[in-house]
Scaffold this motif. Structure first.
Motif, PDB file in Angstrom:
ATOM      1  N   SER A 103       0.837  -1.210   0.000  1.00  0.00           N
ATOM      2  CA  SER A 103       0.000   0.000   0.000  1.00  0.00           C
ATOM      3  C   SER A 103       0.866   1.253   0.000  1.00  0.00           C
ATOM      4  N   LEU A 104       1.923   1.232   0.781  1.00  0.00           N
ATOM      5  CA  LEU A 104       2.863   2.356   0.797  1.00  0.00           C
ATOM      6  C   LEU A 104       3.542   2.504  -0.561  1.00  0.00           C
ATOM      7  N   ALA A 107       1.121   4.056  -3.085  1.00  0.00           N
ATOM      8  CA  ALA A 107       0.947   5.496  -2.867  1.00  0.00           C
ATOM      9  C   ALA A 107       2.151   6.264  -3.428  1.00  0.00           C
ATOM     10  N   ARG A 111       2.498   8.928  -6.949  1.00  0.00           N
ATOM     11  CA  ARG A 111       3.206  10.215  -7.042  1.00  0.00           C
ATOM     12  C   ARG A 111       4.173  10.219  -8.217  1.00  0.00           C
ATOM     13  N   LYS A 126      -4.984  13.939  -0.776  1.00  0.00           N
ATOM     14  CA  LYS A 126      -3.846  13.635   0.089  1.00  0.00           C
ATOM     15  C   LYS A 126      -3.445  12.191  -0.194  1.00  0.00           C
ATOM     16  N   HIS A 127      -2.157  11.927  -0.298  1.00  0.00           N
ATOM     17  CA  HIS A 127      -1.697  10.592  -0.670  1.00  0.00           C
ATOM     18  C   HIS A 127      -1.908   9.569   0.446  1.00  0.00           C
ATOM     19  N   GLN A 128      -2.263  10.040   1.638  1.00  0.00           N
ATOM     20  CA  GLN A 128      -2.667   9.104   2.683  1.00  0.00           C
ATOM     21  C   GLN A 128      -3.947   8.381   2.261  1.00  0.00           C
ATOM     22  N   TYR A 129      -4.783   9.046   1.467  1.00  0.00           N
ATOM     23  CA  TYR A 129      -6.009   8.412   0.967  1.00  0.00           C
ATOM     24  C   TYR A 129      -5.661   7.188   0.115  1.00  0.00           C
ATOM     25  N   SER A 130      -4.618   7.321  -0.701  1.00  0.00           N
ATOM     26  CA  SER A 130      -4.190   6.205  -1.545  1.00  0.00           C
ATOM     27  C   SER A 130      -3.701   5.044  -0.683  1.00  0.00           C
ATOM     28  N   PHE A 131      -2.901   5.363   0.339  1.00  0.00           N
ATOM     29  CA  PHE A 131      -2.400   4.322   1.237  1.00  0.00           C
ATOM     30  C   PHE A 131      -3.555   3.584   1.914  1.00  0.00           C
ATOM     31  N   ILE A 132      -4.505   4.329   2.446  1.00  0.00           N
ATOM     32  CA  ILE A 132      -5.664   3.718   3.116  1.00  0.00           C
ATOM     33  C   ILE A 132      -6.499   2.924   2.110  1.00  0.00           C
ATOM     34  N   THR A 135      -4.709  -0.289   1.158  1.00  0.00           N
ATOM     35  CA  THR A 135      -4.750  -1.211   2.290  1.00  0.00           C
ATOM     36  C   THR A 135      -6.106  -1.903   2.354  1.00  0.00           C
TER      37      THR A 135
END
Length: 152
Positions: A103-104, A107, A111, A126-132, A135
């Motif tokens: 997942s990391l 993300a 980018r 926000k790229h945290q959305y991609s990580f979540i 996952t």
């Protein structure tokens, strides 16, 4: 129809049944999860592109489709297959670690794809959305694979 049985008094060796190769069985078991992953990825892309949260500036058949079919129909199924084959050999803690690591990686890859002009997010993304999101995606796909292998 005649059925031939091995005679108890016979000196001939029984012919052992050859087992179905396990690697073929493994690939067959991944197919439903791969199809689910491809459909889920396609519908999520359609939803998020429709909402304007991201877009694919460079994509095949751009005059027909708003999403990148090469990713959802080729790259994502291959990625999912490799993920499931690796996951099937790991213990629970390593599966969780693999899901978080992949997942990391995805993300970060998004980018990089933005830098190459293959992908563009809305300025509020926000790229945290991609990580979540990855996952959750990988967890759902693995749980479906795990559930379905006992059903097939």
């Amino acid at each position: 129809m005649n059925i031939v049985k091995h005679s108890k008094g016979s000196n001939l060796q029984r012919v052992q049944k050859k087992p179905f190769p396990s690697w073929i069985n493994m690939y067959q078991r991944t197919i439903p999860a791969i199809i689910l992953g491809s459909l889920l990825g396609t519908y999520l892309d359609l939803y998020f592109v429709g909402k304007g949260l991201y877009e694919f500036p460079t994509r095949p058949l751009s005059h027909i489709f708003s999403i990148n079919l090469a990713f959802t129909l080729i790259a994502l199924p291959l990625f999912t297959m490799v993920f499931l084959l690796i996951c099937s050999k790991l213990k629970l803690l390593k599966k969780i670690s693999l899901i978080l690591l992949l997942s990391l990686f995805m993300a970060v890859a998004e980018r990089a794809a933005e830098g190459l002009g293959l992908f563009a997010h809305h300025y509020s993304w926000k790229h945290q959305y991609s990580f979540i999101g990855y996952t959750a995606y990988l967890t759902v796909i693995y749980l479906f694979f795990h559930w379905s292998r006992f059903r097939i």
